[in-house]
Design a protein around this motif. Structure first.
Motif, PDB file in Angstrom:
ATOM      1  N   PRO A 123     -34.803 -20.988  62.858  1.00 52.62           N
ATOM      2  CA  PRO A 123     -35.571 -21.566  63.924  1.00 52.62           C
ATOM      3  C   PRO A 123     -34.895 -22.844  64.636  1.00 52.62           C
ATOM      4  O   PRO A 123     -35.358 -23.183  65.714  1.00 52.62           O
ATOM      5  CB  PRO A 123     -36.945 -21.548  63.332  1.00 52.62           C
ATOM      6  CG  PRO A 123     -36.484 -21.978  61.973  1.00 52.62           C
ATOM      7  CD  PRO A 123     -35.247 -21.210  61.488  1.00 52.62           C
ATOM      8  N   TRP A 124     -34.181 -23.514  63.934  1.00 56.79           N
ATOM      9  CA  TRP A 124     -33.637 -24.798  64.332  1.00 56.79           C
ATOM     10  C   TRP A 124     -32.302 -24.426  65.306  1.00 56.79           C
ATOM     11  O   TRP A 124     -31.674 -25.494  65.770  1.00 56.79           O
ATOM     12  CB  TRP A 124     -33.449 -25.605  63.361  1.00 56.79           C
ATOM     13  CG  TRP A 124     -32.303 -25.127  62.425  1.00 56.79           C
ATOM     14  CD1 TRP A 124     -30.877 -25.437  62.364  1.00 56.79           C
ATOM     15  CD2 TRP A 124     -32.741 -24.643  61.147  1.00 56.79           C
ATOM     16  NE1 TRP A 124     -30.196 -24.760  61.251  1.00 56.79           N
ATOM     17  CE2 TRP A 124     -31.501 -24.281  60.393  1.00 56.79           C
ATOM     18  CE3 TRP A 124     -33.728 -24.077  60.376  1.00 56.79           C
ATOM     19  CZ2 TRP A 124     -31.496 -23.590  59.244  1.00 56.79           C
ATOM     20  CZ3 TRP A 124     -33.655 -23.515  59.449  1.00 56.79           C
ATOM     21  CH2 TRP A 124     -32.831 -23.180  58.578  1.00 56.79           C
ATOM     22  N   LEU A 125     -31.907 -23.143  65.461  1.00 56.33           N
ATOM     23  CA  LEU A 125     -30.556 -22.993  66.236  1.00 56.33           C
ATOM     24  C   LEU A 125     -31.224 -22.075  67.736  1.00 56.33           C
ATOM     25  O   LEU A 125     -32.036 -21.286  67.525  1.00 56.33           O
ATOM     26  CB  LEU A 125     -29.556 -22.281  65.652  1.00 56.33           C
ATOM     27  CG  LEU A 125     -28.903 -22.981  64.546  1.00 56.33           C
ATOM     28  CD1 LEU A 125     -27.843 -22.316  63.815  1.00 56.33           C
ATOM     29  CD2 LEU A 125     -28.461 -24.349  65.201  1.00 56.33           C
TER      30      LEU A 125
ATOM     31  N   LEU B 120     -21.871 -15.011  53.289  1.00 55.58           N
ATOM     32  CA  LEU B 120     -22.157 -15.767  54.466  1.00 55.58           C
ATOM     33  C   LEU B 120     -23.578 -15.457  54.744  1.00 55.58           C
ATOM     34  O   LEU B 120     -23.890 -14.385  55.108  1.00 55.58           O
ATOM     35  CB  LEU B 120     -21.407 -15.192  55.491  1.00 55.58           C
ATOM     36  CG  LEU B 120     -21.225 -15.684  56.756  1.00 55.58           C
ATOM     37  CD1 LEU B 120     -20.725 -17.465  56.820  1.00 55.58           C
ATOM     38  CD2 LEU B 120     -20.334 -14.932  57.761  1.00 55.58           C
ATOM     39  N   LEU B 121     -24.217 -16.630  55.084  1.00 59.79           N
ATOM     40  CA  LEU B 121     -25.435 -16.543  55.709  1.00 59.79           C
ATOM     41  C   LEU B 121     -25.266 -17.175  57.325  1.00 59.79           C
ATOM     42  O   LEU B 121     -24.634 -18.185  57.473  1.00 59.79           O
ATOM     43  CB  LEU B 121     -26.566 -17.719  54.921  1.00 59.79           C
ATOM     44  CG  LEU B 121     -27.993 -17.889  55.572  1.00 59.79           C
ATOM     45  CD1 LEU B 121     -28.705 -16.437  55.518  1.00 59.79           C
ATOM     46  CD2 LEU B 121     -28.643 -18.957  55.243  1.00 59.79           C
ATOM     47  N   THR B 122     -25.500 -16.139  58.051  1.00 59.20           N
ATOM     48  CA  THR B 122     -25.145 -16.290  59.492  1.00 59.20           C
ATOM     49  C   THR B 122     -25.969 -15.618  60.501  1.00 59.20           C
ATOM     50  O   THR B 122     -27.027 -14.854  60.135  1.00 59.20           O
ATOM     51  CB  THR B 122     -23.718 -15.648  59.640  1.00 59.20           C
ATOM     52  OG1 THR B 122     -23.397 -16.237  60.961  1.00 59.20           O
ATOM     53  CG2 THR B 122     -23.557 -14.104  59.537  1.00 59.20           C
ATOM     54  N   SER B 123     -25.828 -15.739  61.765  1.00 59.84           N
ATOM     55  CA  SER B 123     -26.774 -15.080  62.735  1.00 59.84           C
ATOM     56  C   SER B 123     -26.389 -13.456  62.926  1.00 59.84           C
ATOM     57  O   SER B 123     -25.205 -13.083  62.278  1.00 59.84           O
ATOM     58  CB  SER B 123     -26.730 -15.629  64.157  1.00 59.84           C
ATOM     59  OG  SER B 123     -25.199 -15.622  64.612  1.00 59.84           O
ATOM     60  N   SER B 124     -26.943 -12.719  63.703  1.00 57.16           N
ATOM     61  CA  SER B 124     -26.395 -11.261  63.929  1.00 57.16           C
ATOM     62  C   SER B 124     -25.074 -11.192  64.433  1.00 57.16           C
ATOM     63  O   SER B 124     -24.383 -10.453  64.284  1.00 57.16           O
ATOM     64  CB  SER B 124     -27.483 -10.744  64.717  1.00 57.16           C
ATOM     65  OG  SER B 124     -27.776 -11.493  65.997  1.00 57.16           O
TER      66      SER B 124
END
Length: 369
Positions: free
Chosen positions: A69-71, A44-48
């Motif tokens: 950077p687009w979120l 999974l590639l995700t936010s913290s």
């Protein structure tokens, strides 16, 4: 579509760059990938925020944290991190990537990341022709032609390459140590985990999704008067003062704000006979662990209601619905503040008593009639 190629995919990258609840709502689709492509490993590639819950999802084998950077979750993003991420993904030699987005998000920045990393199979919903950026794409039909629940949207996406599952529930595994710790904490407060008690979560990251504190106080007071059972409030350390203010003059209520890690929060919700919550991460945790939930649902979007769990979704229809704003543009929050405490109390009592809803909760149409 190149569904045949997906059958040979062993190293699959799932991209969900939003928050905890978004990751949870993607888990049925991730399960479909895992079950349909035997022997595959899911990264999974995700936010913290998404990474915090990933360790409790058994279908996920590995996690990469990325502040895209687009979120809006990318406040601490550094431009060099993009090239470093491309290099890392290339070294991992993924066979395929699935990009999970809501319909208001553009999948092409993530698609380009995967394209430059040399990932041969790349799947996403897309509004315009992505040409070589996606090897497989599903035409974006939302919201013009339909609006689906977020879980259904992602299940439909992976079905396009032959990934399906008979178990469409959300996935979250509560650690046994966390459950034992929470039982001990409840006992220390004089609460029998197996008896009747109520969990309440009055916080939310977005101001537009917060039920008013005075309403929470009235709900807690009425439930205490009706049931004479304990009420346990949860929240972050930053929400402790909010909860303390709600609890003023309310004996039999307890605060665990800032005192639980994520595993213990999931354990507490799993043990609770019912959760009353704003539409935020804990409401999705409740759905994932099967706890009935009263979801105080600000009409900022229509896609995130509790999934496959006994629930009551409470809101007031307003002409300005589905604004997708973190702060009410009209300044009144009527879609949420219009829900009376007595309605919330009745919903909680109905769930505690196992009553079926009089009618299925239906979200209002996308545009005012």
């Amino acid at each position: 579509m190149t569904a045949a190629g997906w059958q040979q995919a062993k190293r699959i990258l799932c991209i969900r760059l939003d928050y905890m609840g978004d990751v949870l709502m993607s888990t049925p689709a991730i399960r479909a990938l895992k079950q349909s492509f035997p022997g595959s490993e899911i990264t999974l590639l995700t936010s913290s925020s998404g990474a915090a819950v990933a360790s409790f999802i058994p279908e996920i084998d590995d996690v990469i944290v990325y502040a895209a950077p687009w979120l809006k979750s990318s406040a601490e993003h550094q431009p060099d991190a993009d090239m470093e991420m491309i290099g890392m993904l290339a070294r991992r030699r993924f066979d395929a990537a699935v990009i999970f987005t809501v319909y208001s998000q553009n999948p092409l920045p993530a698609a380009m990341l995967c394209y430059f990393a040399g990932i041969p199979l790349r799947l996403a919903h897309c509004r315009e022709n992505p040409y070589s950026l996606l090897s497989d794409w599903v035409r974006e039909t939302e919201p013009q032609e339909q609006v689906r629940h977020e879980v259904r949207r992602q299940l439909d996406l992976v079905a396009a390459v032959g990934a399906r599952t008979d178990d469409e529930r959300m996935s979250l595994r509560v650690p046994s140590a966390a459950a034992a710790r929470v039982v001990d904490r409840l006992q220390s407060m004089g609460i029998d985990a197996a008896a009747t008690w109520i969990a309440m979560h009055p916080g939310a990251t977005a101001a537009s999704r917060r039920y008013p504190p005075q309403h929470w106080r009235e709900v807690a007071r009425a439930l205490r008067a009706t049931l004479d059972c304990p009420i346990v409030f949860t929240g972050s350390a930053e929400e402790a003062s909010l909860i303390d203010d709600i609890r003023v003059g309310l004996p039999g209520t307890h605060s665990l704000a800032g005192q639980l890690d994520l595993g213990q929060l999931a354990a507490l919700i799993a043990l609770a006979p019912v959760l009353v919550s704003n539409n935020t991460g804990p409401a999705h945790i409740a759905a994932a662990v099967g706890t009935p939930v009263v979801d105080l649902y600000a009409l900022t979007n229509p896609q995130h209601t509790p999934w496959k769990v006994p629930s009551r979704v409470l809101f007031r229809d307003v002409p300005c619905r589905y604004c997708y704003k973190s702060v009410c543009p009209q300044g009144h929050n009527l879609c949420l503040t219009g829900v009376t405490p007595s309605e919330t109390v009745k919903a909680a009592l109905d769930l505690l008593r196992g009553l079926e809803p009089e009618a299925e909760a239906r979200m209002p149409p996308m545009r005012p009639a």
